[in-house]
Motif scaffolding. Sequence first.
Motif, PDB file in Angstrom:
ATOM      1  N   GLU A   1       0.823  -1.203   0.000  1.00  0.00           N
ATOM      2  CA  GLU A   1       0.000   0.000   0.000  1.00  0.00           C
ATOM      3  C   GLU A   1       0.860   1.256   0.000  1.00  0.00           C
ATOM      4  O   GLU A   1       0.431   2.301  -0.476  1.00  0.00           O
TER       5      GLU A   1
ATOM      6  N   ARG B   1     -13.858  -6.743   3.178  1.00  0.00           N
ATOM      7  CA  ARG B   1     -13.175  -6.693   1.872  1.00  0.00           C
ATOM      8  C   ARG B   1     -13.842  -7.584   0.834  1.00  0.00           C
ATOM      9  O   ARG B   1     -13.990  -7.191  -0.314  1.00  0.00           O
TER      10      ARG B   1
ATOM     11  N   TYR C   1     -10.607   1.885   0.961  1.00  0.00           N
ATOM     12  CA  TYR C   1     -10.993   2.083  -0.428  1.00  0.00           C
ATOM     13  C   TYR C   1     -12.340   1.441  -0.742  1.00  0.00           C
ATOM     14  O   TYR C   1     -13.133   2.005  -1.504  1.00  0.00           O
ATOM     15  N   ASP C   2     -12.646   0.283  -0.183  1.00  0.00           N
ATOM     16  CA  ASP C   2     -13.959  -0.318  -0.401  1.00  0.00           C
ATOM     17  C   ASP C   2     -15.066   0.561   0.161  1.00  0.00           C
ATOM     18  O   ASP C   2     -16.081   0.836  -0.504  1.00  0.00           O
TER      19      ASP C   2
ATOM     20  N   GLN D   1     -15.717   3.953  -1.677  1.00  0.00           N
ATOM     21  CA  GLN D   1     -16.455   3.816  -2.933  1.00  0.00           C
ATOM     22  C   GLN D   1     -17.907   3.421  -2.696  1.00  0.00           C
ATOM     23  O   GLN D   1     -18.826   3.978  -3.295  1.00  0.00           O
TER      24      GLN D   1
ATOM     25  N   TRP E   1      -6.823   6.803  -1.467  1.00  0.00           N
ATOM     26  CA  TRP E   1      -8.012   6.306  -0.770  1.00  0.00           C
ATOM     27  C   TRP E   1      -8.681   7.429   0.012  1.00  0.00           C
ATOM     28  O   TRP E   1      -9.902   7.422   0.190  1.00  0.00           O
TER      29      TRP E   1
ATOM     30  N   GLN F   1     -10.805   9.163  -2.464  1.00  0.00           N
ATOM     31  CA  GLN F   1     -12.065   8.444  -2.629  1.00  0.00           C
ATOM     32  C   GLN F   1     -13.011   8.715  -1.458  1.00  0.00           C
ATOM     33  O   GLN F   1     -14.230   8.858  -1.647  1.00  0.00           O
TER      34      GLN F   1
ATOM     35  N   GLU G   1      -2.652   6.734  -9.486  1.00  0.00           N
ATOM     36  CA  GLU G   1      -3.873   6.516  -8.724  1.00  0.00           C
ATOM     37  C   GLU G   1      -4.095   7.645  -7.723  1.00  0.00           C
ATOM     38  O   GLU G   1      -5.221   8.128  -7.533  1.00  0.00           O
TER      39      GLU G   1
ATOM     40  N   CYS H   1      -7.379  10.114  -8.033  1.00  0.00           N
ATOM     41  CA  CYS H   1      -8.389  10.042  -6.969  1.00  0.00           C
ATOM     42  C   CYS H   1      -8.440  11.326  -6.147  1.00  0.00           C
ATOM     43  O   CYS H   1      -9.524  11.786  -5.762  1.00  0.00           O
TER      44      CYS H   1
ATOM     45  N   ASP I   1      -9.115  -2.010 -13.569  1.00  0.00           N
ATOM     46  CA  ASP I   1      -9.569  -1.757 -12.206  1.00  0.00           C
ATOM     47  C   ASP I   1      -9.497  -3.051 -11.405  1.00  0.00           C
ATOM     48  O   ASP I   1      -9.716  -4.137 -11.933  1.00  0.00           O
TER      49      ASP I   1
ATOM     50  N   SER J   1      -9.810  -1.190  -6.322  1.00  0.00           N
ATOM     51  CA  SER J   1      -9.767   0.262  -6.381  1.00  0.00           C
ATOM     52  C   SER J   1      -9.585   0.657  -7.843  1.00  0.00           C
ATOM     53  O   SER J   1      -9.072  -0.130  -8.644  1.00  0.00           O
TER      54      SER J   1
ATOM     55  N   TRP K   1     -14.801   1.370 -13.939  1.00  0.00           N
ATOM     56  CA  TRP K   1     -14.674   2.806 -13.692  1.00  0.00           C
ATOM     57  C   TRP K   1     -14.416   3.565 -14.987  1.00  0.00           C
ATOM     58  O   TRP K   1     -14.907   4.678 -15.186  1.00  0.00           O
TER      59      TRP K   1
END
Length: 655
Positions: free
Chosen positions: A82, A250, A267-268, A271, A401, A404, A459, A463, A521, A524, A571
């Motif tokens: 990450e 997740r 991130y989940d 969104q 993230w 987002q 990214e 974002c 995609d 994310s 996306w």
Amino acid sequence: MVNRLANATSPYLLQHAENPVHWWEWGPEAFEEARARNVPVLLSVGYSACHWCHVMAHESFEDEATAAYLNQHFVSIKVDREERPDVDAVYMQATTAMTGQGGWPMTCVLDHDGNPFFAGTYFPDRPRHGQPSFGQLLQALVDAWQTRGDDVRRVAGNLREHLNQQAALASGQIGADTLAAAVATLAGEFDGHHGGFGGAPKFPPSMVLELLMRHAARTDDDTAHAMLDATCEAMARGGIYDQLGGGFARYSVDRRWVVPHFEKMLYDNAQLLGVYARWGGPLGDRVARETADFLLRELRTAEGGFASALDADSEGVEGKFYAWTPDQLVEVLGEEDAGWAAQVFEVTPEGTFEHGASTLQLPQDPEGPGAQRLADVRTVLLAARETRVRPERDDKVVAAWNGQAISGLCAAGLLLGERAYLDAAVAAGELLATVHTVDRRLRRVSRDGAVGRHAAVLEDLGCVASGYLALVQATGDAVWLERARVLLDDALDRFRADDGGFFDTGVDAEALLTRPRDPSDNASPSGLSATVHALAEYAALTGSGRHRQAAEEALATVATLAERAPRFAGWSLAAAEAMLDGPLEVAVVGAPGPDRDALEARARRIPGAVVVVADGPREDVPLLAGRTDVGGRPAAYVCRGQVCERPVTDPADLP
């Protein structure tokens, strides 16, 4: 005793700081050490909420004998995927090329130039199911390095050549026919019994849901409507959704959304927050509100950003924090309420999870007096759950993230009328604009208010720019428009490829085995799809032809992917849906009050629309320039593709 990771900023790396393995962080010093000792490099990549990363760490990296062998025969590097998505992307591409599959923990063995000659994922501490133990694997690799050096160099060289044969992506147009064909392909992959796509494991298809929402709004396609509604409802009522505290896990290990892999990723949830807020209705509004509250309660940091994730495990057991047995319900609620709650949440004596415990599901909302009873039971259970040992939190702040999260919170704040969500979005934006921005360049992570040294990847730029543009629309503050422009111009200057697409790293980034470029995609948005959205939104707000053209050219490079695998281009396809419709630009102007509120409320429900609201004309937001009320009444100006319609004063006249 601690190793070199003791000074790391990543919580994942810090989890390994007391391993007996002499870990190095990724950097040239580690490769120089390997060259000086003439030993290979072992690269281990994972992240803090990864269950099997913890398992492998406990079995192997905390084992003194295994560590001693690694320390003698390898230079070992630990990477947080990450924090360094560029390193992860390159070696995941190599792992997939060598084994046909990927995942975390990822284990690669490299030569002194970073070329992999072996790759895999999790390896057990003992041979299992035909798989060698980690120790056996290490011995075989050392033997190959010492006795078959020519073979090692040949494999490494061939793989490097293969990975660098990176042709330009095939270009094409994503038009109405492409979008209709993508929805038809998705219908063929749709699980008509349980919602979602494919079988187990099943991931929340956030970006595909946004595509379906926009396609259904543009075409009134019943199939798209049905897939959207069924999936949103199934996830919201399943065990993948935290029925007490809000927020989504997740993924589900089964196709029915019953048993999740319990880690909760920012991130989940960022969104899905936006998806459910836009989906609306009683269930959508409730889930959006609960998910936003979860973000603010459990992931928000002291500096105003949002932490990356919550682990799946607590007390060494996956899901222990979230699952319930009938006896535990009785202990907390008493016999009568516990029996009722067990029926409502499908908590069974056999259990739907492990060890007789159940995840909580909510197949239907109780009506009448049952609604208040459910609210009371949830309050008591949530308070009791707070006394349990909590999963660990990865509290690093990742720019992408958080971008987002800003977008999701803006959607929820506006559509639910909740000022606290907008305030939280602004605070997160300020953190990114100040702490994460150094010399006008964005950096990827911070922790405890201190920015990390790693540069942003595409990214992040896409974002965060979208988050800033959401703040323009939510607050009317033009400073966010300028901040978005800086990021998008940086993306165009340093990340753009000759074919109009984008690389994931800047032209001046650290040279790796290959320069990563993945337009697909995953959980994310890809850097490309995120940037296309931001470019199109910026163009809609400003009328900039340069940014509009860049969005169209980048979108053309993923046409083949969109046709062949729309689930991995959701996306990009959602951006294409909006751009096919203009995107729709709506400026609402007039004195505050019920009439303007009604126009704004209708405009903000148009999927994919760019909406700004002001008391009168403004030059600092070009979409508002020259806009006035009509005959003293608030008015909405609707434009698409640089063509504007006559202003309307009745919400019913909006698209």
